[in-house]
Design a protein around this motif. Sequence first.
Motif, PDB file in Angstrom:
ATOM      1  N   GLN A 688       0.904  -1.237  -0.073  1.00  0.00           N
ATOM      2  CA  GLN A 688      -0.017   0.064   0.029  1.00  0.00           C
ATOM      3  C   GLN A 688       0.733   1.348   0.055  1.00  0.00           C
ATOM      4  O   GLN A 688       1.775   1.481   0.892  1.00  0.00           O
ATOM      5  N   LEU A 689       0.612   2.081  -0.900  1.00  0.00           N
ATOM      6  CA  LEU A 689       1.280   3.427  -1.076  1.00  0.00           C
ATOM      7  C   LEU A 689       0.181   4.618  -1.050  1.00  0.00           C
ATOM      8  O   LEU A 689      -0.711   4.421  -1.812  1.00  0.00           O
ATOM      9  N   SER A 690       0.535   5.674  -0.380  1.00  0.00           N
ATOM     10  CA  SER A 690      -0.159   6.806  -0.438  1.00  0.00           C
ATOM     11  C   SER A 690       0.516   8.056  -0.409  1.00  0.00           C
ATOM     12  O   SER A 690       1.364   7.955   0.271  1.00  0.00           O
ATOM     13  N   GLY A 691       0.020   9.166  -1.022  1.00  0.00           N
ATOM     14  CA  GLY A 691       0.638  10.272  -0.767  1.00  0.00           C
ATOM     15  C   GLY A 691      -0.122  11.418  -1.742  1.00  0.00           C
ATOM     16  O   GLY A 691      -1.226  11.238  -2.019  1.00  0.00           O
ATOM     17  N   ARG A 725       4.880  14.949  -2.779  1.00  0.00           N
ATOM     18  CA  ARG A 725       5.052  15.759  -1.763  1.00  0.00           C
ATOM     19  C   ARG A 725       5.695  14.841  -0.377  1.00  0.00           C
ATOM     20  O   ARG A 725       6.618  15.323  -0.058  1.00  0.00           O
ATOM     21  N   GLY A 726       5.219  13.575  -0.629  1.00  0.00           N
ATOM     22  CA  GLY A 726       5.738  12.504   0.338  1.00  0.00           C
ATOM     23  C   GLY A 726       4.796  11.378   0.621  1.00  0.00           C
ATOM     24  O   GLY A 726       3.699  11.364   0.223  1.00  0.00           O
ATOM     25  N   TYR A 837      14.376  15.973  -1.288  1.00  0.00           N
ATOM     26  CA  TYR A 837      13.593  14.826  -0.478  1.00  0.00           C
ATOM     27  C   TYR A 837      14.628  14.473   0.436  1.00  0.00           C
ATOM     28  O   TYR A 837      15.819  14.345   0.542  1.00  0.00           O
ATOM     29  N   LYS A 838      13.846  13.878   1.574  1.00  0.00           N
ATOM     30  CA  LYS A 838      14.595  13.455   2.869  1.00  0.00           C
ATOM     31  C   LYS A 838      14.013  12.231   3.116  1.00  0.00           C
ATOM     32  O   LYS A 838      12.614  12.043   3.220  1.00  0.00           O
TER      33      LYS A 838
END
Length: 928
Positions: A688-691, A725-726, A837-838
């Motif tokens: 699962q990926l969300s951003g 964004r992240g 990006y961090k």
Amino acid sequence: MFSRGSRFIFILLFLLLETTFLQAQELLKARPLVKSAPLALNVDTIKPLNLDTTARKDTTARKGKLDAPVAYQAQDSIIMTGTHMAYLFGKGDVKYQQIELQADAIQMNMDSSLVYATFAKDSTGEEIGYPIFKDGEDQYESKSMRYNFNTKKGFITDVITQQGEGYVTADRTKKTSDNMLDMMGGRYTTCDEHDHPHFYIKMTKAKVRPGKNIVTGPVYMVFEDVPLYPIGLPFCFFPFTSTYSSGIIMPTFGDESTRGFYLRDGGYYFALSDYMDLAVTGEIYTKGSWGLTARSTYKKRYKYSGTFNTSYLVTQTGDKGLSDYSKSKDFKISWTHSQDSKANPYRTFSASVNFSTSSYDRNNTNSYYAGGSGYADRTQNTKSSSVSITQRFPNNPFSLSATMNINQVSQDTSIALTLPDITATMTRIYPFKRKSAVGNERWYEKISLSYTGYLRNSITTKEDKLFHSSLVKDWKNAMQHQIPVSASFTLMKYLTLTPSFNYTERWYSNQIKQGYDMQKSAIINTDTTYGFYRAYDYSTSLSASTTLYGYFKPWRIFGDKINMIRHRFEPSVSVSWAPDFGQSKYGFWKTIQYEDTYGKEQTYLYSPFANGLFGYPGRGKTGSISFAFDNNLEMKVRSDKDSTGFKKVSLIDKFSLGMSYNMAADSFRWSDASVSLRIKFSNSYTLQLSGSLDTYTYGYNEVTQTPYRVDVPRWKAGKGLGRLRGTSISFPYTISNETLKKLFGGGEDENKDKKKDNDNSSPDEGTTNQDTNVNGPTEEGSTDQKTARLLGAKKEDTGDFDQYGYMKMNVPWSFSFSYGLTMAYGNFNIKKLEYDYKLTHSFTCNGSIQPTKNWHITFNATYDFDRHKISYMTCNLTRNLHCWQMTASCVPVGPYKSYTFNIAVSSSLLKDLKWKQSSNYRDSQSWY
């Protein structure tokens, strides 16, 4: 001395007794053996009864009458002589009222009510058929026994009886008429290997009241056949009870480097009722520290159950007057309560409270190691507690619930308390629906509404300020009402329209006024007014959605394995509108006019309800259009395992994209685009990926050296739809020996082989195995089973063996890890005018291995990627010593570096027989 007649009678009686004895000896020599009993009886072990003149003159034994007949039987044979003697061979059984005696060799005197029982030997010389004596619920086992049914007295050698959780053995025992046992050379142990226990308490003499207690003379400890003579007691008392009763809890003793010698976990146990108990324990240290704990467990079947634990701890370290002296007072409250679903269908009550001061876990020695009572609290920076009650009303859409919530952060000792938090709910109703509908459903009958009301009172402060806060000035309290109204209509069979209207009203007891401070050159809070204030807003929306399907037939290059690929597309569009509640006519926003330090006129807008619990109405007119697209991609492939001949394979379980456009805004009309992806790799793992996608570009102010957003969408600047964004992702996984078996095969085959062997075994074989295995499920009343259990017969190895008779090497182990990766905006890149990006990493792992049946090793660790070292780690080693248990735990790294070693008796009855050595985490701190 004797007359001639007397001498004649004496000689006649002597010849009669000698003739009877010789006849008994001949009968014993001529007794035929029964073929069905594979016994080689050792006649030497059968001792004749003592029929001396003292016994003959015992009028109680000679003339006493029994109150009931004596029933006796034997599996092998029964021999009776003319002198009223009976000899029972082969699993003899004698019963008198509630008394029963079982043995392989029994002698009975039918006149004097005397009985003698002993064991026999089989053809291999093994002793079998030990005497078992039962008197009601009491049971004794021995090697020989003499008993008088009339006087209820007996003499027993090598007796074994179970009392409580332990076993009592003695070389010589006298059973009195009041059912007590007087022992000489006794042993008490909780080890079930009675013939050779790993440890026991040697009792020089003892009096046993079966089922009640044991009172002894001088005792000493024997460990692995080594007597510990210096460790002894002048007397000992072992109480036994099968009933629920109060009693003293013995403390444990030890020493600690920072607090000194201690007595800990000692107190009193109160048996309050059949549903509740209470244990009050304390601890005291020689350097001034002390603590008090109260624990209670309650349970009522089909009603409720729970536990309650409260503790108060005073920790004093160092010496008064010196720099290292410190004293802290801590407390903890832990409460769990659950209600049975059958107790009340309309009311539920639950509680999960875990509240403590921030320094309590640091001062509680039980929280250092995994498995300790406070280990989970020590490794958590935040704690949450809640108590809730819900009341539902029958045949009514309304329900009422009340909750108390407490959130703690141990790092900065902050606490957020909400008390109470009341919610009133009305489920969805259709107010215009006809009770007796005739014909088709009318359009207005589809209109529904619901209601939710909140009453909340909360505070966020520090632990030391909580009980000194003002309910009016420091606490926040408010009430909110939400009334959504909606309906659903279908147009042209495929398009669904959903209009809705939402109204929200907030009630506050205060508002905060702000102003400009000339000296500080800043906007500050100037005044807080108390009263009743309303703040409301409303909005309306209209949404349309449908579902589209697309099918794709793959090329022939894939063969006929793939039958079809299906794409499900669910687009939705919604339009929403809300007025500008920042206008002066509403009064929800205030304006401040002031001159800054440069003399310029400035305008500042603020809401007096900015700090309210339920927020405040927004400023600016809203008229937005929202888009959402959900996608699903599946593939149908041929499969021989499925009955239909096909199976579905999920390629993309869900892919969503959504964003909105605000027509009423004067700038930055596009919102960030939200995106989510879910891919199901297997039944046990789903990715699962969300951003969110940033839709605008950035600039940089050289004067203030800060970046700022530019009202230019990225697609107009040629930078695509948006920039991520992240996002974050986690990869948890567990691997074990069973996992490898399933991965490389072999596990299922072994199970099949075991099942096949069980199916092929004949009933006779199963019966034989059951009878020969002393650990198997034999009959409860079987003499062989109880003799093997209590007399310490050799236990068969219960390990798994292969078809060749070799023991299988089975080492259970498991290893779990979780890797987390978070990507977000970091520092701003001036050259690219973009944020770099961090990446933030996190890694935790834990594992366990059992190299042998009695060894068990576990560990867990957390790695800090910022400091590039292990931040916390615990290791635990457990060794099962049959009736003892050894545990060793350590924290090898980190600020809580310490260790503990403990060896103790496994039985809870003798839990004070232990030795413990530990260190304190303060010893590893260089500044201490």
